[in-house]
Scaffold this motif. Structure first.
Motif, mmCIF file in Angstrom:
data_model
loop_
_atom_site.group_PDB
_atom_site.id
_atom_site.type_symbol
_atom_site.label_atom_id
_atom_site.label_comp_id
_atom_site.label_asym_id
_atom_site.label_seq_id
_atom_site.Cartn_x
_atom_site.Cartn_y
_atom_site.Cartn_z
ATOM 1 N N GLN A 1 -25.978 15.238 -22.754
ATOM 2 C CA GLN A 1 -26.838 16.436 -23.027
ATOM 3 C C GLN A 1 -27.759 16.343 -21.726
ATOM 4 O OE1 GLN A 1 -29.176 16.427 -26.413
ATOM 5 N NE2 GLN A 1 -30.560 18.106 -25.696
ATOM 6 N N ARG A 2 -28.209 15.077 -21.374
ATOM 7 C CA ARG A 2 -29.278 14.955 -20.457
ATOM 8 C C ARG A 2 -28.623 15.253 -19.022
ATOM 9 N NH1 ARG A 2 -34.014 12.845 -18.527
ATOM 10 N NH2 ARG A 2 -34.153 11.987 -16.390
ATOM 11 N N ALA A 3 -27.295 15.144 -18.636
ATOM 12 C CA ALA A 3 -26.583 15.218 -17.378
ATOM 13 C C ALA A 3 -26.309 16.882 -17.150
ATOM 14 C CB ALA A 3 -25.165 14.509 -17.508
ATOM 15 N N ALA A 53 -31.919 20.373 -13.898
ATOM 16 C CA ALA A 53 -32.817 19.338 -13.408
ATOM 17 C C ALA A 53 -34.335 19.993 -13.473
ATOM 18 C CB ALA A 53 -32.536 19.117 -11.867
ATOM 19 N N PRO A 79 -30.465 22.642 -23.762
ATOM 20 C CA PRO A 79 -31.070 21.522 -24.431
ATOM 21 C C PRO A 79 -30.719 21.577 -25.999
ATOM 22 C CG PRO A 79 -32.336 22.136 -22.534
ATOM 23 C CD PRO A 79 -31.248 23.267 -22.615
ATOM 24 N N SER A 83 -40.203 16.169 -18.933
ATOM 25 C CA SER A 83 -40.740 14.760 -18.698
ATOM 26 C C SER A 83 -41.960 14.961 -18.635
ATOM 27 C CB SER A 83 -39.997 14.299 -17.502
ATOM 28 O OG SER A 83 -40.482 13.137 -17.153
ATOM 29 N N ARG A 91 -43.845 15.474 -21.884
ATOM 30 C CA ARG A 91 -43.950 14.352 -22.407
ATOM 31 C C ARG A 91 -45.148 13.385 -22.234
ATOM 32 N NH1 ARG A 91 -38.214 14.322 -22.524
ATOM 33 N NH2 ARG A 91 -38.179 12.900 -20.738
ATOM 34 N N ARG A 115 -35.275 19.253 -16.975
ATOM 35 C CA ARG A 115 -35.422 17.914 -17.215
ATOM 36 C C ARG A 115 -36.950 17.584 -16.520
ATOM 37 N NH1 ARG A 115 -30.331 16.827 -15.316
ATOM 38 N NH2 ARG A 115 -31.211 15.695 -13.468
ATOM 39 N N THR A 147 -27.965 19.343 -18.525
ATOM 40 C CA THR A 147 -29.244 19.767 -18.633
ATOM 41 C C THR A 147 -29.813 20.262 -17.162
ATOM 42 O OG1 THR A 147 -30.031 19.164 -20.798
ATOM 43 C CG2 THR A 147 -31.836 20.143 -19.311
ATOM 44 N N ARG A 150 -25.367 17.296 -31.202
ATOM 45 C CA ARG A 150 -25.586 15.905 -31.519
ATOM 46 C C ARG A 150 -25.696 15.528 -32.894
ATOM 47 N NH1 ARG A 150 -30.360 14.126 -27.668
ATOM 48 N NH2 ARG A 150 -30.405 12.550 -29.251
ATOM 49 N N ALA A 160 -26.202 11.789 -26.100
ATOM 50 C CA ALA A 160 -27.581 11.945 -25.431
ATOM 51 C C ALA A 160 -27.631 12.147 -23.917
ATOM 52 C CB ALA A 160 -28.522 11.089 -25.947
ATOM 53 N N LEU A 161 -26.676 11.209 -23.363
ATOM 54 C CA LEU A 161 -26.734 10.877 -21.925
ATOM 55 C C LEU A 161 -25.881 12.126 -21.569
ATOM 56 C CD1 LEU A 161 -25.481 7.223 -21.680
ATOM 57 C CD2 LEU A 161 -27.695 8.015 -21.116
#
Length: 250
Positions: A210-212, A216, A144, A223, A226, A219, A214, A151, A207-208
């Protein structure tokens, strides 16, 4: 006609979008130069950051190198390269790559440094070599932060590549430079808007990605961090209310 109206008219003119110097062709060249610069910076910064972070040494070197690179103005580098005979795409890629090294280097080093020492010890405890632990444990956990560095570098490069027009290169900056030369300030605003939209679009796509990439579990943990503690957890940590006092006896 004000500047914004001129910019709107310029963007809605089909002749400005086609041809060798049109928006579409300049966007492709802009992306090509930016991609080459980021790849060159990553080829230098990623191995160095991984090596220093895995060894857990060299933090001072990393900080000094990153801050020194940030202190070099890109336009000054372009001027120096032009004075030595380098113009156009080559000068732009080299100058902007120097500008892209610091965020990639810093984030890669920090990402590996923040891998829990207990996790590293556990990997060694099950028989993993240093290289295998790095590839299968440390890098996935650091991904991440490494992705965030890429990015940031990509967005900075996209916003800086327009300077290529000042040394004979072609990019969306050519629209801005031409508008300044002809005092068509609506065209200048239109070029700036195109660069901004391109930066936002690439930032969103990265960003998409990076999320894919990372894992699970990471993530899910981010989440939860946050959102804050779950209501059940908050109730569990709240002291139980004292029972009602028994009625006094006469």
């Amino acid at each position: 006609m004000d500047v914004l109206t001129e910019a709107y008219a310029w963007l809605n003119d089909p002749l400005n979008w086609t041809g060798r110097r049109g928006v579409l062709a300049l966007t492709v060249e802009h992306l090509r130069l930016s991609g080459l610069a980021v790849l060159l910076a990553a080829a230098v910064a990623l191995p160095l950051g991984i090596w220093l972070g895995h060894r857990r040494r060299g933090g001072v070197i990393t900080v000094v190198a990153a801050n020194t690179s940030r202190a070099l103005p890109t336009f000054a580098l372009l001027t120096i390269f032009a004075a030595t005979g380098l113009f156009g795409a080559t000068a732009t890629v080299l100058a902007v790559a120097v500008f892209a090294v610091p965020p990639i280097l810093s984030n890669t080093f920090t990402g590996l440094m923040e891998v829990d020492a207990d996790v590293r010890d556990a990997a060694r405890g099950v028989g993993m070599s240093g290289g295998r632990s790095l590839a299968l444990v440390e890098l996935p956990l650091a991904l991440p932060l490494i992705g965030a560095g890429l990015r940031t570098a990509s967005t900075q490069v996209l916003a800086t590549v327009p300077l290529a027009a000042l040394v004979g290169g072609t990019s969306l900056g050519s629209i801005i430079v031409q508008g300044m030369a002809l005092q068509r300030y609506g065209q200048v605003v239109a070029g700036a808007l195109l660069v901004a939209v391109l930066c936002l679009a690439v930032e969103g796509l990265l960003a998409l990605a990076q999320r894919a990439l990372t894992p699970a579990p990471m993530r899910a943990r981010a989440s939860r961090r946050r959102r804050g503690p779950a209501p059940d957890d908050a109730d569990a940590t709240t002291p139980a209310a004292a029972p009602d006092a028994a009625p006094a006896r006469s």
